[in-house]
Write an enzyme that holds these catalytic residues in place. Structure first.
Site, PDB file in Angstrom:
ATOM      1  N   ASP A 137       0.842  -1.195   0.000  1.00 29.87           N
ATOM      2  CA  ASP A 137       0.000   0.000   0.000  1.00 29.87           C
ATOM      3  C   ASP A 137       0.878   1.247   0.000  1.00 29.87           C
ATOM      4  OD1 ASP A 137      -2.313  -1.534   0.160  1.00 29.87           O
ATOM      5  OD2 ASP A 137      -2.673  -1.123   2.280  1.00 29.87           O
ATOM      6  N   ARG A 188      -1.545  -0.445  -8.550  1.00 33.47           N
ATOM      7  CA  ARG A 188      -2.942  -0.153  -8.180  1.00 33.47           C
ATOM      8  C   ARG A 188      -3.076   1.376  -8.203  1.00 33.47           C
ATOM      9  NH1 ARG A 188      -3.878  -1.138  -2.217  1.00 33.47           N
ATOM     10  NH2 ARG A 188      -4.477  -3.279  -2.647  1.00 33.47           N
TER      11      ARG A 188
HETATM   12  C1  LIG Z   1      -8.769  -1.292  -3.163  1.00 33.43           C
HETATM   13  C2  LIG Z   1      -8.322   0.044  -2.676  1.00 33.43           C
HETATM   14  C3  LIG Z   1      -7.058   0.195  -2.131  1.00 33.43           C
HETATM   15  C4  LIG Z   1      -6.624   1.430  -1.687  1.00 33.43           C
HETATM   16  N1  LIG Z   1      -5.317   1.586  -1.285  1.00 33.43           N
HETATM   17  C5  LIG Z   1      -4.863   2.837  -0.988  1.00 33.43           C
HETATM   18  C6  LIG Z   1      -3.493   3.075  -0.710  1.00 33.43           C
HETATM   19  O1  LIG Z   1      -2.667   2.164  -0.706  1.00 33.43           O
HETATM   20  N2  LIG Z   1      -3.103   4.352  -0.433  1.00 33.43           N
HETATM   21  C7  LIG Z   1      -3.988   5.411  -0.448  1.00 33.43           C
HETATM   22  O2  LIG Z   1      -3.591   6.547  -0.222  1.00 33.43           O
HETATM   23  N3  LIG Z   1      -5.291   5.198  -0.697  1.00 33.43           N
HETATM   24  C8  LIG Z   1      -5.746   3.955  -0.970  1.00 33.43           C
HETATM   25  N4  LIG Z   1      -7.077   3.774  -1.256  1.00 33.43           N
HETATM   26  C9  LIG Z   1      -8.049   4.871  -0.975  1.00 33.43           C
HETATM   27  C10 LIG Z   1      -8.163   5.856  -2.103  1.00 33.43           C
HETATM   28  O3  LIG Z   1      -6.993   6.617  -2.199  1.00 33.43           O
HETATM   29  C11 LIG Z   1      -9.353   6.818  -1.875  1.00 33.43           C
HETATM   30  O4  LIG Z   1      -9.149   7.529  -0.691  1.00 33.43           O
HETATM   31  C12 LIG Z   1     -10.696   6.137  -1.799  1.00 33.43           C
HETATM   32  O5  LIG Z   1     -10.796   5.075  -2.686  1.00 33.43           O
HETATM   33  C13 LIG Z   1     -11.829   7.147  -2.118  1.00 33.43           C
HETATM   34  O6  LIG Z   1     -11.673   7.632  -3.423  1.00 33.43           O
HETATM   35  P1  LIG Z   1     -12.601   7.190  -4.649  1.00 33.43           P
HETATM   36  O7  LIG Z   1     -11.715   6.860  -5.793  1.00 33.43           O
HETATM   37  O8  LIG Z   1     -13.518   6.138  -4.240  1.00 33.43           O
HETATM   38  O9  LIG Z   1     -13.336   8.525  -5.088  1.00 33.43           O
HETATM   39  P2  LIG Z   1     -14.123   9.650  -4.299  1.00 33.43           P
HETATM   40  O10 LIG Z   1     -14.202  10.799  -5.249  1.00 33.43           O
HETATM   41  O11 LIG Z   1     -13.547   9.886  -2.950  1.00 33.43           O
HETATM   42  O12 LIG Z   1     -15.543   9.000  -4.103  1.00 33.43           O
HETATM   43  C14 LIG Z   1     -16.400   8.679  -5.175  1.00 33.43           C
HETATM   44  C15 LIG Z   1     -17.682   8.075  -4.626  1.00 33.43           C
HETATM   45  O13 LIG Z   1     -17.378   6.824  -4.009  1.00 33.43           O
HETATM   46  C16 LIG Z   1     -18.141   6.614  -2.825  1.00 33.43           C
HETATM   47  N5  LIG Z   1     -17.233   6.573  -1.668  1.00 33.43           N
HETATM   48  C17 LIG Z   1     -15.921   6.885  -1.637  1.00 33.43           C
HETATM   49  N6  LIG Z   1     -15.401   6.703  -0.428  1.00 33.43           N
HETATM   50  C18 LIG Z   1     -16.409   6.267   0.362  1.00 33.43           C
HETATM   51  C19 LIG Z   1     -16.488   5.901   1.727  1.00 33.43           C
HETATM   52  N7  LIG Z   1     -15.452   5.942   2.547  1.00 33.43           N
HETATM   53  N8  LIG Z   1     -17.711   5.486   2.200  1.00 33.43           N
HETATM   54  C20 LIG Z   1     -18.784   5.419   1.382  1.00 33.43           C
HETATM   55  N9  LIG Z   1     -18.751   5.760   0.071  1.00 33.43           N
HETATM   56  C21 LIG Z   1     -17.589   6.172  -0.437  1.00 33.43           C
HETATM   57  C22 LIG Z   1     -19.080   7.776  -2.755  1.00 33.43           C
HETATM   58  O14 LIG Z   1     -20.261   7.424  -3.422  1.00 33.43           O
HETATM   59  C23 LIG Z   1     -18.343   8.863  -3.519  1.00 33.43           C
HETATM   60  O15 LIG Z   1     -19.200   9.846  -4.026  1.00 33.43           O
HETATM   61  C24 LIG Z   1      -7.514   2.549  -1.737  1.00 33.43           C
HETATM   62  C25 LIG Z   1      -8.779   2.410  -2.290  1.00 33.43           C
HETATM   63  C26 LIG Z   1      -9.184   1.186  -2.768  1.00 33.43           C
HETATM   64  C27 LIG Z   1     -10.540   1.080  -3.391  1.00 33.43           C
END
Ligand SMILES: Cc1cc2nc3c(=O)[nH]c(=O)nc-3n(C[C@H](O)[C@H](O)[C@H](O)COP(=O)(O)OP(=O)(O)OC[C@H]3O[C@@H](n4cnc5c(N)ncnc54)[C@H](O)[C@@H]3O)c2cc1C
Length: 312
Positions: A137, A188
């Protein structure tokens, strides 16, 4: 919605509160319906394996993440390493997907680099023997260079079953992706979960999203089996459209989402034939992870309050 106005920064400040941590730890996981269980599969590896079985029964893939970060002593880092080795053995025995995610500060990166590398090598040895894929990560920006450097150490020893994460909010990410693509490392792609200063990271959602789409295209073109990890329907749509336009078949990349978030989209994408992986976090150290999930969507606070009222 008033909750949406709470800035992400507030959650990162609250994440440092010991009182809140104690309260959350007492109530968050104590019963099957307790609020933290929405995002965390359980405190034990057995609970995570059970969650993984249920996810796999729906045709989805998993990666299991033993929660923990920022350990301050080499004893704690060694304990986390042992816990990962035990988890690897338990996953092998259970017969669920052989794919794990981990954080380098959990393995002692804040203690010293050599300790962390040593611990990661032990995990990689067990993972390679067992046919696991290991995703490192990405943490906040002071760790970006170190994470890539340490990934390269294990890669150069010969472990090819390792990949990492790139965050589209960081302005440096195009360069990092070019570098990782040139090595053939699986990436990723995420937007990024930490609070970062303006000199290193885009602050506006529109800029983070535009960078995400740009980087997604570079990754799909490179063909190194990237993971498009997002819950954002716009990012997903941009990915499927780009793949269709460039005759990139569905098996050349996978989508990923976090446990408990947008379960509707998870199953519908898998039904459309996209390889789809759910990130399944488990363990006792769930508080910082949980607070990041709240910071991304403050409306989740309403969900917690409702669960607490129901539990009374
Ligand atoms: C498999 C995976 C691994 C990850 N690994 C890392 C990592 O190693 N390092 C890192 O910095 N980040 C990591 N992340 C987190 C990532 O950086 C984002 O913070 C997170 O995915 C929210 O961004 P989004 O792309 O979903 O878009 P956003 O613009 O934040 O959200 C889009 C939509 O998704 C839904 N949504 C998003 N978050 C939530 C929530 N918490 N609860 C409910 N609904 C939600 C909502 O409907 C929102 O409108 C990971 C995410 C995933 C999916």
């Amino acid at each position: 919605m008033i909750l949406e106005a709470i800035p992400k920064a507030a959650f990162s400040v609250l994440a440092g509160s010991n009182l809140l941590k104690r309260l959350a730890s007492r109530y968050g996981m104590r019963r099957p319906g307790s609020f933290a269980r929405r995002f965390i599969a359980g405190e034990s590896v057995a609970e995570a394996i059970e969650a993984a079985r249920q996810i796999e029964a729906q045709g989805l893939l998993v990666t299991l993440d033993l929660l923990g970060e920022s350990v301050a002593t080499s004893d704690d880092a060694a304990a986390a390493t042992r816990a990962y080795l035990d988890a690897i053995a338990a996953i092998e025995q259970a017969g669920v997907g052989r794919n794990i995610s981990l954080k380098l500060t959990q393995l002692g990166l804040d203690v010293d680099k050599a300790t962390c590398i040593d611990n990661l090598r032990r995990i990689m040895n067990a993972a390679t023997t067992g046919g696991f894929f290991v995703r490192i990560d990405m943490e906040n920006s002071p760790y970006t260079d170190l994470t890539i450097e340490i990934l390269e150490v294990v890669w150069n020893i010969g472990h090819r079953n390792v990949g990492t994460v790139i965050q589209s909010y960081l302005k440096r990410s195009a360069r990092d992706i070019d570098h990782l693509n040139s090595m053939g490392v699986r990436v990723r792609l995420v937007k990024g979960a930490y609070r970062e200063p303006a000199d290193v990271a885009y602050q506006q959602k529109a800029d983070v999203d535009a960078a995400y789409i740009e980087l997604m295209r570079v990754l799909l073109r490179a063909g190194t089996y990237p993971a498009i990890a997002t819950h954002d329907p716009k990012m997903i749509e941009a990915t499927t459209t780009f793949a269709a336009e460039h005759q990139i078949s569905k098996d050349k990349f996978e989508f990923q989402m976090l446990y408990g978030i947008r379960r509707d989209l998870q199953t519908s994408l898998a039904r459309e034939g996209h390889p789809f992986r759910v990130y399944v976090p488990f363990g006792k150290e769930w508080f910082p992870y949980f607070m990041r999930r709240l910071g991304e969507r403050p409306a989740n606070v309403g969900f917690i309050v409702r669960s607490l009222i129901r539990e009374k």
